[in-house]
Scaffold this motif. Structure first.
Motif, mmCIF file in Angstrom:
data_model
loop_
_atom_site.group_PDB
_atom_site.id
_atom_site.type_symbol
_atom_site.label_atom_id
_atom_site.label_comp_id
_atom_site.label_asym_id
_atom_site.label_seq_id
_atom_site.Cartn_x
_atom_site.Cartn_y
_atom_site.Cartn_z
ATOM 1 N N THR A 1 -78.114 -36.807 22.699
ATOM 2 C CA THR A 1 -77.704 -36.337 21.379
ATOM 3 C C THR A 1 -77.850 -37.466 20.378
ATOM 4 O O THR A 1 -77.684 -38.640 20.716
ATOM 5 C CB THR A 1 -76.242 -35.816 21.393
ATOM 6 O OG1 THR A 1 -75.951 -35.174 20.154
ATOM 7 C CG2 THR A 1 -75.247 -36.940 21.626
ATOM 8 N N GLU A 2 -78.206 -37.125 19.166
ATOM 9 C CA GLU A 2 -78.338 -38.089 18.069
ATOM 10 C C GLU A 2 -77.860 -37.390 16.802
ATOM 11 O O GLU A 2 -78.615 -36.686 16.124
ATOM 12 C CB GLU A 2 -79.781 -38.548 17.915
ATOM 13 C CG GLU A 2 -79.994 -39.622 16.860
ATOM 14 C CD GLU A 2 -79.408 -40.959 17.249
ATOM 15 O OE1 GLU A 2 -78.951 -41.681 16.345
ATOM 16 O OE2 GLU A 2 -79.404 -41.274 18.465
ATOM 17 N N ILE A 3 -76.563 -37.547 16.530
ATOM 18 C CA ILE A 3 -75.944 -36.864 15.397
ATOM 19 C C ILE A 3 -75.695 -37.887 14.299
ATOM 20 O O ILE A 3 -75.052 -38.916 14.525
ATOM 21 C CB ILE A 3 -74.627 -36.188 15.814
ATOM 22 C CG1 ILE A 3 -74.876 -35.218 16.974
ATOM 23 C CG2 ILE A 3 -74.002 -35.455 14.627
ATOM 24 C CD1 ILE A 3 -73.614 -34.598 17.548
ATOM 25 N N ASN B 1 -85.784 -41.021 11.612
ATOM 26 C CA ASN B 1 -84.817 -40.539 12.596
ATOM 27 C C ASN B 1 -84.820 -39.021 12.606
ATOM 28 O O ASN B 1 -84.785 -38.388 11.547
ATOM 29 C CB ASN B 1 -83.413 -41.063 12.267
ATOM 30 C CG ASN B 1 -82.436 -40.873 13.401
ATOM 31 O OD1 ASN B 1 -82.255 -39.773 13.895
ATOM 32 N ND2 ASN B 1 -81.796 -41.957 13.807
ATOM 33 N N THR B 2 -84.850 -38.464 13.804
ATOM 34 C CA THR B 2 -84.751 -37.013 13.970
ATOM 35 C C THR B 2 -83.390 -36.683 14.565
ATOM 36 O O THR B 2 -83.042 -37.173 15.640
ATOM 37 C CB THR B 2 -85.861 -36.482 14.895
ATOM 38 O OG1 THR B 2 -87.136 -36.790 14.321
ATOM 39 C CG2 THR B 2 -85.737 -34.975 15.069
ATOM 40 N N GLU B 3 -82.627 -35.878 13.862
ATOM 41 C CA GLU B 3 -81.290 -35.531 14.328
ATOM 42 C C GLU B 3 -81.360 -34.451 15.402
ATOM 43 O O GLU B 3 -82.062 -33.454 15.266
ATOM 44 C CB GLU B 3 -80.430 -35.044 13.156
ATOM 45 C CG GLU B 3 -78.996 -34.744 13.555
ATOM 46 C CD GLU B 3 -78.111 -34.435 12.370
ATOM 47 O OE1 GLU B 3 -77.018 -35.007 12.291
ATOM 48 O OE2 GLU B 3 -78.528 -33.633 11.510
ATOM 49 N N ARG B 4 -80.604 -34.660 16.477
ATOM 50 C CA ARG B 4 -80.465 -33.671 17.549
ATOM 51 C C ARG B 4 -78.975 -33.433 17.759
ATOM 52 O O ARG B 4 -78.272 -34.282 18.321
ATOM 53 C CB ARG B 4 -81.108 -34.164 18.852
ATOM 54 C CG ARG B 4 -82.586 -34.479 18.743
ATOM 55 C CD ARG B 4 -83.171 -34.873 20.106
ATOM 56 N NE ARG B 4 -82.410 -35.937 20.737
ATOM 57 C CZ ARG B 4 -82.497 -37.227 20.426
ATOM 58 N NH1 ARG B 4 -83.313 -37.616 19.458
ATOM 59 N NH2 ARG B 4 -81.781 -38.134 21.064
ATOM 60 N N VAL B 5 -78.501 -32.299 17.307
ATOM 61 C CA VAL B 5 -77.074 -31.975 17.412
ATOM 62 C C VAL B 5 -76.846 -31.250 18.732
ATOM 63 O O VAL B 5 -76.963 -30.029 18.823
ATOM 64 C CB VAL B 5 -76.603 -31.130 16.216
ATOM 65 C CG1 VAL B 5 -75.100 -30.859 16.321
ATOM 66 C CG2 VAL B 5 -76.923 -31.836 14.900
ATOM 67 N N VAL C 1 -74.725 -26.844 24.108
ATOM 68 C CA VAL C 1 -75.478 -26.095 23.116
ATOM 69 C C VAL C 1 -76.146 -27.067 22.153
ATOM 70 O O VAL C 1 -75.626 -28.139 21.868
ATOM 71 C CB VAL C 1 -74.554 -25.118 22.346
ATOM 72 C CG1 VAL C 1 -73.501 -25.874 21.563
ATOM 73 C CG2 VAL C 1 -75.353 -24.211 21.420
ATOM 74 N N THR C 2 -77.316 -26.681 21.665
ATOM 75 C CA THR C 2 -78.037 -27.457 20.669
ATOM 76 C C THR C 2 -78.062 -26.689 19.354
ATOM 77 O O THR C 2 -78.448 -25.512 19.328
ATOM 78 C CB THR C 2 -79.479 -27.735 21.125
ATOM 79 O OG1 THR C 2 -79.452 -28.486 22.333
ATOM 80 C CG2 THR C 2 -80.240 -28.520 20.070
ATOM 81 N N TYR C 3 -77.647 -27.336 18.292
ATOM 82 C CA TYR C 3 -77.687 -26.732 16.956
ATOM 83 C C TYR C 3 -78.915 -27.264 16.221
ATOM 84 O O TYR C 3 -79.027 -28.471 15.997
ATOM 85 C CB TYR C 3 -76.425 -27.071 16.160
ATOM 86 C CG TYR C 3 -75.246 -26.180 16.464
ATOM 87 C CD1 TYR C 3 -75.068 -24.978 15.789
ATOM 88 C CD2 TYR C 3 -74.314 -26.537 17.430
ATOM 89 C CE1 TYR C 3 -73.989 -24.163 16.058
ATOM 90 C CE2 TYR C 3 -73.224 -25.732 17.707
ATOM 91 C CZ TYR C 3 -73.068 -24.537 17.021
ATOM 92 O OH TYR C 3 -72.001 -23.723 17.290
ATOM 93 N N SER C 4 -79.803 -26.366 15.865
ATOM 94 C CA SER C 4 -80.974 -26.772 15.093
ATOM 95 C C SER C 4 -80.638 -26.973 13.627
ATOM 96 O O SER C 4 -81.375 -27.628 12.890
ATOM 97 C CB SER C 4 -82.089 -25.727 15.224
ATOM 98 O OG SER C 4 -81.640 -24.457 14.759
#
Length: 450
Positions: free
Chosen positions: A167-169, A294-298, A309-312
């Motif tokens: 994850t990268e929030i 940076n690409t966010e991955r929630v 769960v992944t939130y796009s």
């Protein structure tokens, strides 16, 4: 349950446990397990204590099993101002600075911590409703999650890697997150305030695409042979940037540099005479590699706590959070109604005893048992139920309390409880009123100074 189902369920539980303790935050409160335990042990303490004392308490209470070093690191990062937009623990002592955000955190035997005002206002809400579960050996209770007013997973930024998941929030400002929560509560089509924000950094943020951003540091041209770097992008440490400059010196692309960084980034770089004559700031940023993408991955532990769960779209997470949190407002008012009804019942017992002439018999009971027998007789006749603990409260009332003035107070108390119960029922029956309560608490949150 078949053996294969048991193995699948056990494997899933272990996988979720590993993710939640090491890498992936819970969507409800934005915390990993160790962070939650540290905050839980602080939530009812008003005093300060040594960092190593809190980490020891985490182990002593049998709520954390990964050792004091890991616990100390967890506590230190929760209190570090340059790792959080809004620290959930107030650190007393050295908890990092701009030059050394993590490396500058002092030894746990020298630093102290205490409950942060921000945590009180945002995280420590409805503590009496926080769901609890057994710890690993059943000897204590620990929170499943807190009930914050905001989607905390988006506030301070979180990164982590576990087997199969990462994850990268990115962090958001407190003001922006309050705005986003209010927009979701009001049913707005567009959720504002979700732009990445680094509270104590002078970083430029430029959106590139969905969930993709460019972060730029700061550099300026002083004269045709001198440049000054005053900020680094969040993924670049001062130590690594120094190494980069040393390599440039060795390659003779710069003459030399002077690092004056103390509380802020301040590095002077010397070039050959006239070298920067036709340069501008964008070229300088590219030369020093002060831009990073940076690409966010929630990626979060889901609302049920048993899946990932992944939130796009972070806006959808905020909408889901608001709906989830509104459900707890219903629970709050249901509990208020239940507690008030229970307390009202005690005062109704007293009114019933006054009306039955109980005061005339005071002083005639040779022992407590006969007095209890009389109270039971009166309440049964009046069909008033006596709940646990209420009989002891009645029997413990001093004789001098049973006066006309006290009888009037009893009537006022009952009238007040009736008004409260009517208000709670009205709120529970109207979703708009529940939303209004939530909206009012969000408005109060805007006054928070952090």
């Amino acid at each position: 349950m078949t053996a294969s189902q048991y193995l699948i369920n056990s494997s899933r539980e272990y996988a979720i446990y590993v993710c939640s303790t090491r890498a992936i935050p819970a969507v409800q409160d934005g915390l990993k397990h160790g962070q939650r335990i540290a905050l839980w042990l602080l939530c009812r303490r008003a005093d300060k204590l040594k960092t190593f004392a809190l980490s020891g308490l985490m182990g002593y209470e049998r709520l954390y099993v990964h050792g004091e070093t890991s616990a100390n690191n967890t506590i230190g990062l929760l209190a570090a101002p340059y790792k959080n937009n809004v620290p959930m623990i107030e650190g007393l002592g050295q908890f990092g600075n701009r030059v050394a955000p993590v490396e500058g955190i002092g030894a746990p035997r020298y630093t102290e911590v205490r409950r942060a005002k921000a945590a009180e206002a945002i995280m420590y809400r409805d503590l009496d409703l926080v769901p609890l579960k057994d710890n690993y050996d059943g000897s204590n209770k620990e929170p499943v999650h807190f009930l914050p007013l905001l989607p905390m997973v988006l506030l301070n930024g979180i990164s982590g890697v576990a087997v199969g998941w990462s994850t990268e929030i990115l962090p958001r400002s407190l003001k922006g997150l309050i705005q986003a929560t209010q927009d979701a509560l009001n049913g707005a089509k567009t959720i504002r305030g979700l732009e990445p924000h680094f509270e104590r950094y002078n970083i430029a943020v430029r959106p590139l695409a969905a969930n993709q951003y460019e972060f730029s540091g700061k550099a300026e041209i002083v004269d045709t042979s001198t440049a000054r770097v005053t900020e680094l992008p969040p993924g670049t440490s001062l130590e690594n940037f120094r190494k980069r400059l040393i390599q440039m010196e060795e390659a003779e692309t710069i003459n030399r540099f002077i690092d004056r960084s103390t509380d802020c980034i301040d590095i002077e770089v010397k070039f050959t005479r006239g070298h920067l004559r036709n340069w501008d700031e964008p070229k300088l940023l590219d030369f020093f590699k002060l831009r990073e993408k940076n690409t966010e991955r929630v990626v979060v532990i889901n609302w049920n706590g048993s899946s990932i769960v992944t939130y796009s779209d972070p806006a959808q997470l905020v909408r889901d959070f608001v709906q989830w949190r509104l459900g707890w407002y219903t629970t709050r008012f249901e509990k208020l109604s239940s507690d008030t009804s229970h307390e009202r019942n005690y005062w109704v017992i007293l009114r019933t005893l006054f009306q039955a002439g109980f005061t005339k018999k005071l002083g005639t009971f040779p022992n407590r048992a006969l007095m209890e027998e009389e109270v039971t007789k009166v309440t049964k006749k009046a069909k008033v139920e006596v709940f646990d603990g209420q009989m002891d409260r009645v029997l413990s009332l001093a004789t001098y309390r049973w006066t006309k003035e006290f009888e009037a107070e009893v009537e006022r108390k009952i009238a007040g409880f009736d008004a409260d119960l009517a208000s709670y029922a009205e709120t529970l029956a109207d979703p708009k009123k529940l939303k209004a309560v939530y909206a009012g608490e969000l408005d109060e949150l805007k006054k928070l100074k952090v």
